[in-house]
Design an enzyme around this catalytic site. Structure first.
Site, PDB file in Angstrom:
ATOM      1  N   SER A 134       0.831  -1.205   0.000  1.00 14.54           N
ATOM      2  CA  SER A 134       0.000   0.000   0.000  1.00 14.54           C
ATOM      3  C   SER A 134       0.867   1.258   0.000  1.00 14.54           C
ATOM      4  O   SER A 134       0.513   2.279  -0.588  1.00 14.54           O
ATOM      5  CB  SER A 134      -0.927  -0.008   1.220  1.00 14.54           C
ATOM      6  OG  SER A 134      -1.804  -1.112   1.177  1.00 14.54           O
ATOM      7  N   THR A 160       1.270 -11.386 -10.450  1.00 14.99           N
ATOM      8  CA  THR A 160       0.409 -12.278 -11.225  1.00 14.99           C
ATOM      9  C   THR A 160       0.884 -12.381 -12.669  1.00 14.99           C
ATOM     10  O   THR A 160       1.343 -11.400 -13.258  1.00 14.99           O
ATOM     11  CB  THR A 160      -1.035 -11.755 -11.190  1.00 14.99           C
ATOM     12  OG1 THR A 160      -1.455 -11.628  -9.833  1.00 14.99           O
ATOM     13  CG2 THR A 160      -1.980 -12.703 -11.908  1.00 14.99           C
ATOM     14  N   GLN A 348     -22.087 -21.634   5.488  1.00  8.06           N
ATOM     15  CA  GLN A 348     -22.961 -21.921   6.626  1.00  8.06           C
ATOM     16  C   GLN A 348     -24.224 -22.658   6.171  1.00  8.06           C
ATOM     17  O   GLN A 348     -24.686 -23.593   6.831  1.00  8.06           O
ATOM     18  CB  GLN A 348     -23.327 -20.622   7.342  1.00  8.06           C
ATOM     19  CG  GLN A 348     -23.961 -20.813   8.709  1.00  8.06           C
ATOM     20  CD  GLN A 348     -22.963 -21.299   9.751  1.00  8.06           C
ATOM     21  OE1 GLN A 348     -21.755 -21.225   9.542  1.00  8.06           O
ATOM     22  NE2 GLN A 348     -23.460 -21.805  10.863  1.00  8.06           N
ATOM     23  N   GLU A 375      -5.099  -4.959  -5.084  1.00  8.35           N
ATOM     24  CA  GLU A 375      -5.498  -3.689  -5.715  1.00  8.35           C
ATOM     25  C   GLU A 375      -5.882  -2.633  -4.665  1.00  8.35           C
ATOM     26  O   GLU A 375      -6.700  -1.749  -4.918  1.00  8.35           O
ATOM     27  CB  GLU A 375      -6.674  -3.893  -6.688  1.00  8.35           C
ATOM     28  CG  GLU A 375      -6.407  -4.883  -7.793  1.00  8.35           C
ATOM     29  CD  GLU A 375      -5.563  -4.306  -8.915  1.00  8.35           C
ATOM     30  OE1 GLU A 375      -5.227  -3.110  -8.862  1.00  8.35           O
ATOM     31  OE2 GLU A 375      -5.234  -5.059  -9.847  1.00  8.35           O
ATOM     32  N   THR A 377      -6.078  -2.522  -0.158  1.00 10.47           N
ATOM     33  CA  THR A 377      -6.865  -3.158   0.888  1.00 10.47           C
ATOM     34  C   THR A 377      -8.160  -2.391   1.146  1.00 10.47           C
ATOM     35  O   THR A 377      -8.326  -1.244   0.727  1.00 10.47           O
ATOM     36  CB  THR A 377      -6.068  -3.225   2.193  1.00 10.47           C
ATOM     37  OG1 THR A 377      -5.798  -1.873   2.625  1.00 10.47           O
ATOM     38  CG2 THR A 377      -4.756  -3.970   2.006  1.00 10.47           C
TER      39      THR A 377
END
Length: 393
Positions: A134, A160, A348, A375, A377
């Protein structure tokens, strides 16, 4: 006001059919083996997915307007089947192709874009470092210019599409000096795959995104010609800020695909699973959770495609960058947190089965967490939104 046209919906159907036919039958096997299916990338290229916002001269779709919205539709539909494949497209275009398309010279575009757009190659974007995520201003990778060559030393993390057999180039941010104010001068430099001194580290063992290709990169005096500088020297900071703004909308679309799939899985399962002699979906404890999930999906969809529409409007000269930046941060924040919540709700609803890898909700649960991190936080998005409202920086 924005709306999706019949052409948009027809395109969505095209990508959905592709994802169901080419990805869905194999995705569980690929995920279990942490296998990156390189053979899928040219097929995505043949479908035109890498060139939706690129001009025809490089093999793109040549759309006059709306290319970014089409890209988000493609990412959503791929991400609905598998998040790793969705991020492969998102990063391949947003972090690989778009910086070259936006800032590259004519020679750089001619060299790299045709293969990237056709899916014959992939490109990466080396921004994050072990000590700079960041806080991009903390970049430690350095590049020095001498005798017409950039010499690059440093390391990048979590990159990536950086280590595939198809990877042709990685754009790297590096400190190339200091500004007049004494701050780091950051520039973007293109480093072709196979450059001596660029070491692709072993693939990470990740919580999720097992099918996506992710590596660290080390630069040990890697040298590239001076003309591999992308855009103007010292403009790297502004370049990657714009790149991240666009990428946040794309990640919002990826998160939307996740949430949509979880809504579908939970709804189907709640109608079929019998407990105490009746489907569990008749119980308000279950049905209300699924209803909340439906609301999240619709809100995420509106925020995502409004942001994509604003981006297309900006490209047409009808909207300013500040409006797009704010919309991108809002969409990214909401959609990614909704995706994380959607996987929790779906797991759940599935009960013990949701904890088993044979059910897709387990894979999506693992994949969702990174959406709140990559991209920018969620905390960074809140900071950007607050600044956009005029609050003190």
């Amino acid at each position: 006001m924005f709306e999706l046209s019949k052409d948009h919906e027809d395109f969505r159907g095209l990508v959905r059919d592709f994802a169901q036919g080419e990805i869905a039958p194999h995705v569980a096997e690929w995920d279990a083996a942490a296998h990156f299916p390189a053979e899928l990338v040219p097929k995505m290229g043949e479908l035109g997915l890498f060139g939706l916002n690129a001009p025809e001269e490089y093999g793109g779709a040549g759309l006059d307007e709306g290319g970014f919205t089409y890209l988000c539709l493609a990412i959503e539909e791929l991400g609905r089947v598998d998040q790793s494949i969705g991020i492969t497209l998102s990063a391949g275009v947003g972090l690989g192709i778009n910086p070259i398309l936006t800032y590259g010279s004519a020679q750089q575009k001619e060299r790299f874009l045709p293969d990237l757009i056709a899916g014959r190659a992939l490109a990466g974007f080396g921004l994050t470092e072990p000590g700079a995520g960041s806080d991009a201003g903390a970049t430690r990778t350095r590049a020095s210019l001498a005798d017409g060559q950039w010499t690059i030393t440093g390391s990048k993390a979590f990159i990536t599409n950086s280590g595939t057999d198809l990877t042709s180039v990685v754009t790297v941010t590096a400190r190339t000096g200091e500004t007049a104010e004494g701050k780091p001068e950051l520039s973007a430099i293109m480093v072709p795959a196979g450059t001596p001194g660029m070491v692709v580290e072993p693939a990470y063992r990740k919580l999720g995104w097992h099918i996506s290709d992710t590596h660290g990169l080390t630069f040990e005096g890697a040298q590239v010609p001076e003309d591999h500088l992308l855009g103007a020297r010292g403009s790297g900071f502004k370049q990657f800020l714009k790149t991240l703004d666009d990428g946040r909308i794309a990640i919002s679309a990826l998160a939307l695909g996740c949430a949509q799939r979880m809504l579908e899985e939970a709804t189907t399962y709640a109608g079929e699973r019998i407990a105490f002699g009746r489907p569990i979906g008749v119980n308000q404890g279950v049905s209300f959770q699924i209803a909340d999930l439906a609301v999240m999906v619709e809100a995420a969809r509106m925020l995502t495609y409004r942001a994509a529409w604003l981006k297309d409007e900006q490209e047409a000269g009808r909207r300013g960058s500040a409006e797009v930046k704010q919309a991108a941060a809002i969409a990214k924040l909401y959609s990614t947190e909704a995706a994380m919540s959607s996987t929790r709700i779906a797991t759940q609803v599935f009960g013990g089965n949701g904890f088993m890898e044979e059910y897709p909700v387990a894979r999506f649960y693992r994949d969702a967490k990174i959406l709140e991190i990559g991209e920018g936080t969620s905390e960074v998005q809140r900071m950007l939104i607050a600044r956009g409202l005029g609050l003190p920086a």
